[in-house]
Scaffold this active site. Structure first.
Site, PDB file in Angstrom:
ATOM      1  CG  HIS A  22      -1.884   1.079   1.316  1.00 38.25           C
ATOM      2  ND1 HIS A  22      -1.919   1.980   2.357  1.00 38.25           N
ATOM      3  CD2 HIS A  22      -2.886   1.428   0.476  1.00 38.25           C
ATOM      4  CE1 HIS A  22      -2.915   2.828   2.170  1.00 38.25           C
ATOM      5  NE2 HIS A  22      -3.508   2.514   1.038  1.00 38.25           N
ATOM      6  CD  GLU A  49      -3.146   1.760  -3.101  1.00 38.86           C
ATOM      7  OE1 GLU A  49      -4.120   2.477  -3.371  1.00 38.86           O
ATOM      8  OE2 GLU A  49      -2.181   2.162  -2.416  1.00 38.86           O
ATOM      9  CG  ASP A  51      -3.382   6.638  -3.791  1.00 45.13           C
ATOM     10  OD1 ASP A  51      -4.457   6.036  -3.665  1.00 45.13           O
ATOM     11  OD2 ASP A  51      -2.439   6.532  -2.983  1.00 45.13           O
ATOM     12  CG  HIS A  64      -3.965   9.165  -0.663  1.00 44.61           C
ATOM     13  ND1 HIS A  64      -4.629  10.027   0.184  1.00 44.61           N
ATOM     14  CD2 HIS A  64      -4.786   8.085  -0.808  1.00 44.61           C
ATOM     15  CE1 HIS A  64      -5.784   9.501   0.545  1.00 44.61           C
ATOM     16  NE2 HIS A  64      -5.905   8.312  -0.040  1.00 44.61           N
TER      17      HIS A  64
END
Length: 270
Positions: A22, A49, A51, A64
């Site tokens: 993450h 993962e 963003d 993010h």
């Protein structure tokens, strides 16, 4: 689940659970930095993962928040700043904010779970995937089903995709209520073009990931990825339920558990 993104075999060709780092791996809070991504890859992670947000001049960032304040030494809204302005700030005062164009060539073979955070990133995300020809290496997701579909429409080839909040809410709430045939008929239409359900284990007192949830997802050929799981006992519980992947901040702990269960992939990423 037959798309190349999901292929995560052991030496015998059996599918393993997907371990997803993450925002990379950093116990120092350097999320979505090159240092965090490299640290996850050094641990052996094949899936990251992250963003995406886009600067005012169209550069796709791996970041993010919609503003800089929480994790950098800068200020301002990302969409209102140029790439040159963002390049002058650092995550945790140490690490520059990476761009998609920088990271992809540096980590060949690594697969990216891309959470498209805003509408200004629809065109830039699709353009970046096309430019680098990484259709087999990305999964596109967004809390917004409309935003995810907008990205997919711009691509020349299919990519893996995860459902948004509305679709997942329908799947979660209607699954225990509707007869199986009616539920499957409806969900095939609601989840058209979707290959995974990426969900929290629970939300607002509701247990989302139950044996029935996993069974219904698998019955429709959908992978179940659960975020963001940092507790070892919860990792083991969810793996025992048969989920297909876990997203974690504690890449070190998840790796230990998967190694002890024989669920860690051999060799470097393809």
């Amino acid at each position: 689940m037959t798309l190349p993104f999901f292929a995560n075999p052991d030496a015998a060709g059996n599918q393993l659970p997907i371990a997803m780092a993450h925002r990379g791996f950093s116990l120092e809070g350097l999320e979505n930095s090159k240092a965090a991504f490299r640290a996850a890859v050094d641990l052996g992670y094949r899936y990251l993962e992250t963003d995406v947000h886009t600067t005012s001049d169209g550069v796709l960032l791996l970041f993010h928040d919609d503003t800089l304040e929480r994790v950098t030494d800068g200020r301002g809204k990302v969409s209102e700043l140029t790439a040159a302005e963002v390049a002058r700030v650092n995550i945790g005062g140490r690490e520059p904010v990476p761009t998609f164009d920088e990271l992809v060539p540096e980590l060949p073979g690594i697969r990216l779970n891309l959470d498209v955070k805003d509408w200004s990133s629809v065109n830039s995300t699709a353009a970046a995937i096309e430019r680098h020809r990484v259709h087999d290496r990305v999964l596109v997701t967004s809390f917004s089903d409309r935003r995810r579909r907008a990205v997919l429409k711009l691509l020349s080839r299919p990519v893996a995709a995860s459902a948004g909040v509305t679709s997942i809410a329908l799947f979660t709430c209607l699954g225990p209520l509707l007869p199986g045939p009616a539920f499957r008929w409806l969900m095939r239409r609601v989840l058209s073009g979707v290959h995974a359900l990426q969900v929290p284990a629970r939300r607002g007192g509701i247990e989302v990931v139950t044996p029935g949830f996993v069974r219904r997802a698998h019955g429709l050929g959908l992978a179940v990825h659960v975020w963001t799981i940092n507790d070892p006992a919860e990792m083991r519980r969810l793996l025992d339920l048969g989920v297909d992947g876990l997203v974690t901040d504690r890449g070190d702990l998840l790796k230990e558990i998967l190694v002890e269960r024989g669920g860690w992939p051999p060799g470097p990423p393809a």
